[in-house]
Design a protein around this motif. Structure first.
Motif, PDB file in Angstrom:
ATOM      1  N   HIS A 176       0.846  -1.192   0.000  1.00  0.00           N
ATOM      2  CA  HIS A 176       0.000   0.000   0.000  1.00  0.00           C
ATOM      3  C   HIS A 176       0.882   1.242   0.000  1.00  0.00           C
ATOM      4  CE1 HIS A 176      -3.115  -2.852   0.927  1.00  0.00           C
ATOM      5  NE2 HIS A 176      -4.028  -1.920   1.160  1.00  0.00           N
ATOM      6  N   ALA A 177       0.356   2.309  -0.584  1.00  0.00           N
ATOM      7  CA  ALA A 177       1.131   3.547  -0.673  1.00  0.00           C
ATOM      8  C   ALA A 177       0.209   4.748  -0.552  1.00  0.00           C
ATOM      9  CB  ALA A 177       1.895   3.616  -1.996  1.00  0.00           C
ATOM     10  N   VAL A 178       0.797   5.873  -0.152  1.00  0.00           N
ATOM     11  CA  VAL A 178       0.141   7.178  -0.207  1.00  0.00           C
ATOM     12  C   VAL A 178       0.854   7.984  -1.275  1.00  0.00           C
ATOM     13  CG1 VAL A 178      -0.295   9.336   1.028  1.00  0.00           C
ATOM     14  CG2 VAL A 178      -0.608   7.138   2.199  1.00  0.00           C
ATOM     15  N   GLY A 222       0.224  19.411  -0.068  1.00  0.00           N
ATOM     16  CA  GLY A 222      -0.738  19.736  -1.117  1.00  0.00           C
ATOM     17  C   GLY A 222      -2.180  19.519  -0.699  1.00  0.00           C
ATOM     18  N   ASN A 223      -3.055  19.593  -1.688  1.00  0.00           N
ATOM     19  CA  ASN A 223      -4.497  19.562  -1.442  1.00  0.00           C
ATOM     20  C   ASN A 223      -5.163  18.254  -1.823  1.00  0.00           C
ATOM     21  OD1 ASN A 223      -4.581  22.259  -0.501  1.00  0.00           O
ATOM     22  ND2 ASN A 223      -4.563  22.999  -2.624  1.00  0.00           N
ATOM     23  N   GLY A 224      -4.372  17.222  -2.088  1.00  0.00           N
ATOM     24  CA  GLY A 224      -4.992  15.954  -2.440  1.00  0.00           C
ATOM     25  C   GLY A 224      -3.993  14.825  -2.467  1.00  0.00           C
ATOM     26  N   LEU A 225      -4.511  13.603  -2.305  1.00  0.00           N
ATOM     27  CA  LEU A 225      -3.659  12.415  -2.342  1.00  0.00           C
ATOM     28  C   LEU A 225      -4.512  11.196  -2.657  1.00  0.00           C
ATOM     29  CD1 LEU A 225      -4.221  10.634   0.482  1.00  0.00           C
ATOM     30  CD2 LEU A 225      -2.865  12.462   1.481  1.00  0.00           C
ATOM     31  N   THR A 226      -3.828  10.093  -2.913  1.00  0.00           N
ATOM     32  CA  THR A 226      -4.468   8.804  -3.118  1.00  0.00           C
ATOM     33  C   THR A 226      -3.854   7.806  -2.155  1.00  0.00           C
ATOM     34  OG1 THR A 226      -4.873   9.272  -5.454  1.00  0.00           O
ATOM     35  CG2 THR A 226      -4.958   6.963  -4.777  1.00  0.00           C
ATOM     36  N   TYR A 227      -4.703   7.047  -1.489  1.00  0.00           N
ATOM     37  CA  TYR A 227      -4.284   5.928  -0.639  1.00  0.00           C
ATOM     38  C   TYR A 227      -4.665   4.670  -1.399  1.00  0.00           C
ATOM     39  CZ  TYR A 227      -4.811   2.536   3.230  1.00  0.00           C
ATOM     40  OH  TYR A 227      -4.762   1.416   4.031  1.00  0.00           O
ATOM     41  N   THR A 270      14.208  14.860   6.860  1.00  0.00           N
ATOM     42  CA  THR A 270      14.051  14.591   5.434  1.00  0.00           C
ATOM     43  C   THR A 270      12.728  13.883   5.159  1.00  0.00           C
ATOM     44  OG1 THR A 270      16.438  14.386   5.229  1.00  0.00           O
ATOM     45  CG2 THR A 270      15.116  13.465   3.446  1.00  0.00           C
ATOM     46  N   SER A 271      12.127  14.206   4.061  1.00  0.00           N
ATOM     47  CA  SER A 271      10.841  13.613   3.705  1.00  0.00           C
ATOM     48  C   SER A 271      10.963  12.113   3.449  1.00  0.00           C
ATOM     49  CB  SER A 271      10.289  14.285   2.445  1.00  0.00           C
ATOM     50  OG  SER A 271       9.043  13.706   2.095  1.00  0.00           O
ATOM     51  N   PRO A 272       9.995  11.330   3.927  1.00  0.00           N
ATOM     52  CA  PRO A 272       9.951   9.920   3.557  1.00  0.00           C
ATOM     53  C   PRO A 272       9.313   9.692   2.188  1.00  0.00           C
ATOM     54  CG  PRO A 272       8.182  10.381   5.081  1.00  0.00           C
ATOM     55  CD  PRO A 272       8.965  11.666   4.931  1.00  0.00           C
ATOM     56  N   PHE A 273       8.746  10.763   1.602  1.00  0.00           N
ATOM     57  CA  PHE A 273       8.163  10.659   0.260  1.00  0.00           C
ATOM     58  C   PHE A 273       9.267  10.752  -0.794  1.00  0.00           C
ATOM     59  CE2 PHE A 273       4.383  11.938   2.604  1.00  0.00           C
ATOM     60  CZ  PHE A 273       3.360  11.268   1.956  1.00  0.00           C
ATOM     61  N   GLN A 274       9.111  10.013  -1.857  1.00  0.00           N
ATOM     62  CA  GLN A 274       9.990  10.112  -3.012  1.00  0.00           C
ATOM     63  C   GLN A 274       9.121  10.388  -4.235  1.00  0.00           C
ATOM     64  OE1 GLN A 274      12.410   6.558  -3.245  1.00  0.00           O
ATOM     65  NE2 GLN A 274      13.692   7.197  -1.529  1.00  0.00           N
ATOM     66  N   ALA A 275       9.322  11.587  -4.810  1.00  0.00           N
ATOM     67  CA  ALA A 275       8.501  12.033  -5.940  1.00  0.00           C
ATOM     68  C   ALA A 275       7.022  11.872  -5.632  1.00  0.00           C
ATOM     69  CB  ALA A 275       8.879  11.268  -7.211  1.00  0.00           C
ATOM     70  N   GLY A 276       6.643  12.209  -4.393  1.00  0.00           N
ATOM     71  CA  GLY A 276       5.247  12.186  -4.001  1.00  0.00           C
ATOM     72  C   GLY A 276       4.716  10.857  -3.542  1.00  0.00           C
ATOM     73  N   ARG A 277       5.558   9.834  -3.480  1.00  0.00           N
ATOM     74  CA  ARG A 277       5.079   8.491  -3.134  1.00  0.00           C
ATOM     75  C   ARG A 277       5.707   8.002  -1.830  1.00  0.00           C
ATOM     76  NH1 ARG A 277       2.822   4.290  -6.169  1.00  0.00           N
ATOM     77  NH2 ARG A 277       3.059   2.224  -5.212  1.00  0.00           N
ATOM     78  N   LEU A 278       4.875   7.469  -0.953  1.00  0.00           N
ATOM     79  CA  LEU A 278       5.338   6.854   0.288  1.00  0.00           C
ATOM     80  C   LEU A 278       4.768   5.442   0.361  1.00  0.00           C
ATOM     81  CD1 LEU A 278       6.653   6.924   3.114  1.00  0.00           C
ATOM     82  CD2 LEU A 278       4.504   7.889   3.976  1.00  0.00           C
TER      83      LEU A 278
END
Length: 289
Positions: A159-161, A212-217, A185-193
């Motif tokens: 699963h990812a955010v 930001g104002n939106g994401l997908t789980y 440091t961010s755990p996101f890489q190019a917006g993906r965790l």
């Protein structure tokens, strides 16, 4: 005892409790339940509304104009009985108004309305705050919905955010429940965790800005939930290690800074609402069809 209001359309059925105006379930037409069930073995919450603070106050005490007031983590709204103000087939609105009891912890005349509404496979949860007093009113407001992890039908899948803005927001750790002065440091890489239980061993992942104002789980090759946020600049992700849920938490306001100012008005991202003014915070989640 709390009462339950059910709203539904051809895609989705949602139940909301009068206690905290808290969503209790979200079920799609295939019978799949997407919301965490509140199992006390892990966490009894399901989707609490956070008001008049988000996160903790030092020693569970707020300072307002120098005077101390008792305030538990995430505020008192989630533990208060709301009044059903309006209900229809696909929408309902619950209201909490200031009382002698709330003024003992938060000395302001407020009105908090929490609305749940359906539009196709989309659910919107909105909080509208009104200052009915004669002085500026500081507060934080946020949402704490918990969704199943793994998502229905996605057992064993990664699963990812994924952030809509492909950002890599810095994380601000928690120290004794308060927000650290430092960022990491961010755990996101190019917006993906990619999600893993050990990410949460040191409490929630808090991203004060840049998410930001939106994401997908989403589950890889499986179902996904799509989120949009309104007037909610802060994001947290949380679970208890080993628990089968993920909280996607959009906020306007955070915990107090560790070794920082104790005044409510000085907490990060506090809203200061003028007399007679009102404002709105909302998130929308789109479910699979």
């Amino acid at each position: 005892m709390p009462t339950i209001t059910r709203i539904a359309n051809e895609f989705l059925a949602v139940e909301i409790s009068s206690l905290g105006a808290e969503m209790q379930s979200a079920t799609t037409r295939d019978g799949a339940g997407w919301l965490w069930n509140g199992d006390a073995a892990f966490w009894t919450g399901r989707s609490p509304v956070l008001f008049p603070i988000v996160g903790k106050a030092p020693d569970d005490t707020l300072l307002i104009d120098g005077a101390p007031y008792p305030m538990a983590q995430h505020g008192f709204a989630r533990r208060r009985e709301f009044t059903l103000d309006d209900a229809a087939a696909t929408a309902c609105r619950y209201v909490l108004e200031a009382s002698d009891e709330t003024r003992a912890a938060y000395p302001f005349d407020f009105r908090l309305a929490v609305a749940h509404s359906l539009d196709g496979p989309a659910l919107t949860v909105a909080a509208e705050v009104e200052n009915r007093g004669e002085t500026p009113m500081p507060f934080g407001c946020g949402f704490h919905p918990a969704f199943r992890w793994p998502l229905p039908g996605a057992q064993g899948k990664p699963h990812a955010v994924i952030l809509d803005n492909a950002g890599e927001p810095e994380r601000q750790p928690l120290e004794k429940g308060l927000l650290s002065q430092d960022r990491t440091t961010s755990p996101f890489q190019a917006g993906r965790l990619t999600l893993a239980q050990d990410l949460f061993e040191d409490d929630a992942l808090v991203f004060p800005e840049g998410a930001g104002n939106g994401l997908t789980y989403a589950a890889e090759g499986g179902p996904s939930l799509t989120f949009h946020f309104e007037n909610l600049p802060n994001l947290a992700l949380w679970t208890k290690p080993g628990a089968p849920f993920l909280c996607v938490e959009p906020w306007h306001g955070t915990a107090a800074l560790y070794e920082g100012p104790h005044e409510l008005k000085d907490r990060p991202y506090t809203t200061l609402l003028g007399p007679g003014e009102h404002t709105r915070f909302a998130f929308t989640v789109i479910f699979p069809t």
